[in-house]
Design an enzyme around this catalytic site. Sequence first.
Site, short mmCIF file in Angstrom:
data_model
loop_
_atom_site.label_atom_id
_atom_site.label_comp_id
_atom_site.label_asym_id
_atom_site.label_seq_id
_atom_site.Cartn_x
_atom_site.Cartn_y
_atom_site.Cartn_z
N SER A 122 -117.75 -10.28 95.00
CA SER A 122 -118.38 -10.67 93.74
C SER A 122 -119.90 -10.55 93.82
CB SER A 122 -118.01 -12.12 93.46
OG SER A 122 -118.79 -12.63 92.40
N TYR A 149 -118.43 -20.93 95.33
CA TYR A 149 -117.60 -19.73 95.09
C TYR A 149 -118.25 -18.52 95.76
CZ TYR A 149 -115.94 -15.60 92.63
OH TYR A 149 -115.47 -14.35 92.34
N LYS A 153 -117.03 -16.03 99.02
CA LYS A 153 -116.89 -14.56 98.97
C LYS A 153 -117.71 -13.91 100.09
CE LYS A 153 -113.95 -13.91 95.67
NZ LYS A 153 -112.68 -13.23 95.90
#
Length: 343
Positions: A122, A149, A153
Amino acid sequence: MIGESKPTVLVTGGAGYIGAHTAKALGERGFRPVVFDNLTSGYREAVRWGELVQGDIRDEAALGRAFTEHGVQAVIHFAGLIEVGRSTQRPDLFWDINVAGTRSLLTAMQTHGVGRLVFSSSAAVYGQAGRGPLETIPEEAPKTPSSPYGDTKLACEWMIAAQCRAYGLTGVALRYFNAAGADPSGLIGEAHEPETHLIPLAMAAGLGDGKPLTVFGDDFDTPDGTCLRDYIHVNDLASAHVAALEVDLPAGAFEAVNIGTGAGHSVRDVVGAVGRALGRPVPHSTGPRRDGDPPSLVANASRARSLLGWEPLCSSLDEIVRDALRWEGQPRYGAGSRGARKT
Ligand code: UDP
């Protein structure tokens, strides 16, 4: 990749939004997709290209059985949690499912000799890192995620890169910018529960199916004060995964590649495009910033062109919104998987 015969590809999270579109693209290219998904956020009805194996990515033994039973030769790994806001409240859960899940997958691949991986990463790995709001982001830009988040990643990318060096795995991490739109067939599309993404929420607000939209902050250092994002049609993203699987790379290589258009659109631009597509304005108000949102995330996508020979074909904002609107007009995913609603 992998000689002349088209391999079987395990698509973890293949019942989810990007995973389902990628399974379709794989099928159209002559690959045999096998979806591995626990259906906690995916939909049985979205699995139309290839079989479904129901399982959790943290379950190494279940992955191993899927590899053996289906003769899997490559993996595209989507399964994981995605909501930036929720990750700031439940980082432990994100580290468990995203990072421990990827660890379990890597071990199972190593044990079963599956040597090729495409990972769903991402743009959240970048954060803002002192970048000006109009600067695009090349892959070598500093990595300062602004949410747990994004941390997860990035941690997964590091783990995959090390596994490539140690065991000769070949890995490509695709750092996507903002996935949006839907397949024009109307068979599959975006259906998160709860929905947190801008385009479906703006559409629901405009159609009167949802609450009026809240614009999360208009005091960012951007031209109109709202956040800039690089929206990419989900079918362009899907074709990038096929390209990443097919690109000729040596054993042990790890590549990270941005997948975006290079064009930034503000929240207000999106609200305007949705209003144009609907033929009426989207009811909205401005609220506070959302935790973890960097002001701008816009790709420098030149590496995707040079390494993968990939370019976006259907990612104008108007085309994305048009296809998203067609999907909104379709029947909702039914009661077959989780009694699920589409929005
Ligand atoms: N956004 C917003 N209102 C919403 C949902 C999103 O203003 O109800 C903004 C959000 O702050 C971000 C942009 O829209 O700047 C895109 O958010 P989304 O959740 O769609 O994707 P993200 O960039 O978080 O991956």
